[in-house]
Design a protein around this motif. Structure first.
Motif: not given
Length: 142
Positions: A36-52
């Motif tokens: 999850f953290l890897t995908l979140f970092e690759q997305s470039g988003m700043k907020v985990k909730a927005h990514f989810i």
């Protein structure tokens, strides 16, 4: 005086038009959390909730992969190009000095040596172009 006391000053944050009031909890094991953290970092988003939320509702998620080797290669190539240009400027200055300060025979001798060095530089430049094309074909995504 009583009218002055009736004025109310609003302070604080302006309320949102559509506040998010529903919350859900998700539990990950260590492997899932790392992924999850890897995908979140690759997305470039700043907020985990927005990514989810983007993942759940199938919104497009921007994934940017930065290849350090490619970036380093291009930085070195850029610095080499600037050095190559400065060699060209120096080349012009040397030719002017040879023409004005030396006899024609000596200037031609020096120009012959300069011409040999220039041909070597051209060969090196062609190798650089070939290596860059191979690098782009093999490693860079289009």
């Amino acid at each position: 005086m009583q009218q002055e006391n009736k004025k109310h000053w609003k302070a604080g944050r302006k309320p949102k038009d559509n506040p998010a009031i529903f919350r859900y909890s998700v539990s990950f094991n260590a492997t899932e959390h790392a992924r999850f953290l890897t995908l979140f970092e690759q997305s470039g988003m700043k907020v985990k909730a927005h990514f989810i939320a983007a993942c759940i509702f199938n919104r497009t998620v921007k994934v940017v992969k930065i290849d350090k080797a490619a970036m380093d290669y291009y930085m070195r190539l850029t610095s080499f190009y600037s050095q190559f240009r400065s060699v060209g400027v120096n080349y012009n200055q040397v030719v002017k000095v040879l023409k004005s300060n030396f006899s024609e025979k000596k200037a031609l001798a020096f120009l012959y040596k300069l011409e040999k060095a220039t041909l070597e530089l051209v060969k090196i430049n062609q190798q650089i172009i070939q290596l860059t094309q191979e690098f782009e074909e093999r490693w860079l995504q289009k």
